[in-house]
Write a protein that holds these residues in place. Structure first.
Motif, PDB file in Angstrom:
ATOM      1  N   ALA A  23      63.295 -29.622   4.418  1.00 25.75           N
ATOM      2  CA  ALA A  23      62.632 -28.327   4.246  1.00 25.75           C
ATOM      3  C   ALA A  23      61.758 -28.313   3.005  1.00 25.75           C
ATOM      4  O   ALA A  23      60.660 -27.756   3.010  1.00 25.75           O
ATOM      5  CB  ALA A  23      63.682 -27.208   4.164  1.00 25.75           C
ATOM      6  N   SER A  24      62.244 -28.939   1.915  1.00 29.17           N
ATOM      7  CA  SER A  24      61.463 -28.910   0.676  1.00 29.17           C
ATOM      8  C   SER A  24      60.217 -29.772   0.794  1.00 29.17           C
ATOM      9  O   SER A  24      59.227 -29.535   0.104  1.00 29.17           O
ATOM     10  CB  SER A  24      62.324 -29.389  -0.499  1.00 29.17           C
ATOM     11  N   ALA A  26      58.424 -29.785   3.362  1.00 25.84           N
ATOM     12  CA  ALA A  26      57.497 -29.092   4.254  1.00 25.84           C
ATOM     13  C   ALA A  26      56.401 -28.433   3.434  1.00 25.84           C
ATOM     14  O   ALA A  26      56.530 -27.319   2.958  1.00 25.84           O
ATOM     15  CB  ALA A  26      58.251 -28.050   5.077  1.00 25.84           C
ATOM     16  N   HIS A  29      55.029 -24.750   4.763  1.00 27.94           N
ATOM     17  CA  HIS A  29      55.965 -23.722   5.219  1.00 27.94           C
ATOM     18  C   HIS A  29      55.343 -22.370   4.871  1.00 27.94           C
ATOM     19  O   HIS A  29      55.716 -21.704   3.916  1.00 27.94           O
ATOM     20  CB  HIS A  29      57.316 -23.905   4.527  1.00 27.94           C
ATOM     21  N   GLU A  44      56.003 -25.524  10.873  1.00 25.99           N
ATOM     22  CA  GLU A  44      56.814 -26.104   9.808  1.00 25.99           C
ATOM     23  C   GLU A  44      56.469 -27.577   9.757  1.00 25.99           C
ATOM     24  O   GLU A  44      56.848 -28.345  10.637  1.00 25.99           O
ATOM     25  CB  GLU A  44      58.305 -25.884  10.068  1.00 25.99           C
ATOM     26  N   THR A  46      56.758 -31.185   8.593  1.00 26.82           N
ATOM     27  CA  THR A  46      57.741 -32.095   8.009  1.00 26.82           C
ATOM     28  C   THR A  46      57.164 -33.473   7.734  1.00 26.82           C
ATOM     29  O   THR A  46      57.844 -34.313   7.153  1.00 26.82           O
ATOM     30  CB  THR A  46      58.945 -32.246   8.951  1.00 26.82           C
ATOM     31  N   TYR A 377      68.194 -27.324  11.513  1.00 30.33           N
ATOM     32  CA  TYR A 377      66.920 -27.594  10.843  1.00 30.33           C
ATOM     33  C   TYR A 377      66.508 -29.063  10.968  1.00 30.33           C
ATOM     34  O   TYR A 377      65.324 -29.387  10.895  1.00 30.33           O
ATOM     35  CB  TYR A 377      67.001 -27.194   9.368  1.00 30.33           C
ATOM     36  N   ARG A 383      65.245 -26.385  15.815  1.00 28.43           N
ATOM     37  CA  ARG A 383      64.497 -25.680  14.776  1.00 28.43           C
ATOM     38  C   ARG A 383      63.355 -24.881  15.389  1.00 28.43           C
ATOM     39  O   ARG A 383      63.046 -23.768  14.946  1.00 28.43           O
ATOM     40  CB  ARG A 383      63.972 -26.673  13.734  1.00 28.43           C
ATOM     41  N   SER A 397      59.281 -16.674   8.874  1.00 27.24           N
ATOM     42  CA  SER A 397      60.114 -17.866   9.009  1.00 27.24           C
ATOM     43  C   SER A 397      60.923 -18.034   7.732  1.00 27.24           C
ATOM     44  O   SER A 397      60.492 -17.634   6.649  1.00 27.24           O
ATOM     45  CB  SER A 397      59.248 -19.106   9.261  1.00 27.24           C
ATOM     46  N   THR A 398      62.095 -18.610   7.862  1.00 29.10           N
ATOM     47  CA  THR A 398      63.001 -18.783   6.732  1.00 29.10           C
ATOM     48  C   THR A 398      63.315 -20.260   6.544  1.00 29.10           C
ATOM     49  O   THR A 398      63.722 -20.928   7.494  1.00 29.10           O
ATOM     50  CB  THR A 398      64.314 -18.005   6.958  1.00 29.10           C
ATOM     51  N   SER A 399      63.112 -20.768   5.333  1.00 26.93           N
ATOM     52  CA  SER A 399      63.417 -22.170   5.051  1.00 26.93           C
ATOM     53  C   SER A 399      64.924 -22.369   4.958  1.00 26.93           C
ATOM     54  O   SER A 399      65.690 -21.410   4.799  1.00 26.93           O
ATOM     55  CB  SER A 399      62.764 -22.607   3.744  1.00 26.93           C
ATOM     56  N   TYR A 400      65.349 -23.627   5.009  1.00 31.56           N
ATOM     57  CA  TYR A 400      66.778 -23.933   4.911  1.00 31.56           C
ATOM     58  C   TYR A 400      67.338 -23.491   3.562  1.00 31.56           C
ATOM     59  O   TYR A 400      68.428 -22.921   3.486  1.00 31.56           O
ATOM     60  CB  TYR A 400      67.007 -25.436   5.128  1.00 31.56           C
TER      61      TYR A 400
END
Length: 454
Positions: A23-24, A26, A29, A44, A46, A377, A383, A397-400
């Motif tokens: 996630a970081s 991404a 995002h 998203e 990746t 995720y 995901r 949208s919500t990140s991990y």
């Protein structure tokens, strides 16, 4: 609504850290982007070589006037359009090394291409053509009818009992609709019925184009502008709003003594994804856990009482959350000899969340939920579906990392308060299939959801 995957073989810390790293990394995002016609785009990024590209339409079984129409769309939309016939579509997908999947649920329909990131332009072209220009050939429509009837007759027990549960929990509302619809509808749905449903529901403001993988949001937005900017916002008549779907405490039993094992689902009204209790209800469900005799390690201390019961097979907890409503419940399989005892355990486990919840259980539930989210995720397909629900239902949208931060923010008191709101002295819905004579009495079970104190 999270899929409770088996993660016993995975290291939860490694799983969580890997998902957080993904996630970081991404770099894109970003907040969802909207086209001039209201169609939204969310990606998203990746950096992966593959991507799950999906076009979601807020039109599911709850929006049907004729139950079963959405299922026919999911089966026929990929079998020919004004641009590609079925063979040409299969050839194009084969050249890309991609696969097409169309899924329907109660709230929306997803048209999905899983392939390489470099082929995103072709994937969006295919998806937009399927949604805008699908040809629902009468011969292919008729050919699907018997296939659907056969599949319904061979449905697995969990699907059957779940359909019964929704039919009573949301009786009299569109949320009671099954995926396939009743047999009479399967036999009678026409091409005109399908086209009318599309004309009344497939509008740009109700569409969302998503990507999870190696596609940046700016690139996806450009493709959406090219292929989907012409999607209409106008309705042929009065706009059909989704009907409210109330919960009804009730039960249904389909008794069949020829079966050796009874299957029972018991559920309380949960909350929707837009409500403050959304995360707490997920943590409470994670605390409950599950127990399955085929998975010895699944028996926590709270399930030791059933581990050695002859005739007990499993007790699985679920939490289905939609935009405005949800169901949190337990699915049990047991023989008639022990069915009464086992079904009476369910309210006991629920009421303990109100009266005996301790910090160690809360921390365990948070870890469990973070592990489940980590698995979601890390899987592009899972995901993609979660991203769709976040944007369609929550508008973002919500990140991990953000999800984990929200999970960590809830205290034991927060969860107890939520449990009192949604569990204590609340009515429940129940469905049972098989040798159901020994299912615990409804009123007796209900009486265990409160304490008499003096």
């Amino acid at each position: 609504m999270l899929s409770l995957s088996r993660c016993g073989a995975l290291n939860p810390l490694r799983l969580a850290s890997s998902a957080a790293a993904a996630a970081s990394n991404a770099s894109n995002h970003a907040a969802p982007h909207a086209l001039s016609n209201g169609l939204r785009v969310a990606a998203e990024h990746t950096g992966a070589e593959t991507a799950t590209i999906a076009l979601h339409v807020e039109a599911g079984t709850r929006h049907e006037k004729i139950n079963g129409v959405s299922n026919f769309i999911s089966r026929l939309a990929g079998k020919g359009s004004s641009k590609f016939n079925q063979k040409q579509l299969e050839t194009e997908l084969g050249k890309m090394g991609a696969e097409l999947d169309i899924k329907v649920n109660r709230e929306y329909t997803s048209f999905i291409v899983n392939g390489f990131s470099k082929d995103v332009a072709k994937a969006v072209d295919i998806l937009s053509d399927i949604v805008k220009n699908a040809i629902f050939d009468e011969n292919k429509l008729n050919a699907e009818r018997q296939k659907i009837i056969d599949e319904v007759s061979q449905a697995d027990l969990e699907t059957i009992v779940m359909d019964y549960l929704y039919s009573v929990a949301y009786q009299g509302t569109p949320f009671a609709h099954s995926l396939c619809g009743p047999q009479a509808n399967i036999k009678s749905i026409s091409r005109n019925d399908i086209q009318k449903f599309i004309d009344n529901n497939y509008k740009a403001p109700r569409m969302l184009l998503t990507s999870v993988g190696g596609v940046k949001q700016d690139a996806l937005a450009e493709l959406a502008e090219k292929n989907l900017a012409d999607v209409s916002t106008k309705y042929p008549g009065e706009i059909e709003l989704a009907e409210p779907c109330r919960f009804t405490a009730s039960e249904v039993q389909h008794r069949d003594d020829a079966m050796e094992v009874a299957h029972v689902m018991t559920a309380l009204e949960s909350c929707g994804m837009n409500e403050p209790a959304y995360i707490p209800m997920q943590i409470l469900n994670a605390i409950l856990g599950s127990a399955d005799k085929t998975i010895p390690e699944s028996f926590r201390d709270s399930y030791k009482s059933v581990k050695y019961i002859e005739g007990f097979y499993f007790m699985k907890n679920f939490n289905h959350q939609y935009a405005e409503q949800g169901l949190m419940g337990t699915y049990i399989a047991a023989t008639p000899e022990v069915l009464d005892d086992v079904t009476m355990l369910v309210p006991g486990k629920w009421i303990r969340l109100c009266t005996k919840l301790v910090d160690s259980q809360v921390e365990m539930g948070k870890r469990e939920l973070r592990t489940q989210l980590g698995a979601t995720y890390m899987n592009p397909k899972l995901r993609s579906d979660l991203l769709a629900r976040q944007v369609l239902f929550q508008g973002k949208s919500t990140s991990y990392e953000d999800a984990c931060e929200m999970i960590s923010s809830y205290s034991t008191k927060n969860l107890v308060d939520t449990a009192y709101d949604y569990i204590y002295d609340q009515g429940f819905a129940r469905s049972a299939y098989g040798p159901t004579e020994a299912v615990s009495d409804y009123n007796m079970t209900q009486s265990l959801l409160y304490w008499v104190r003096w």
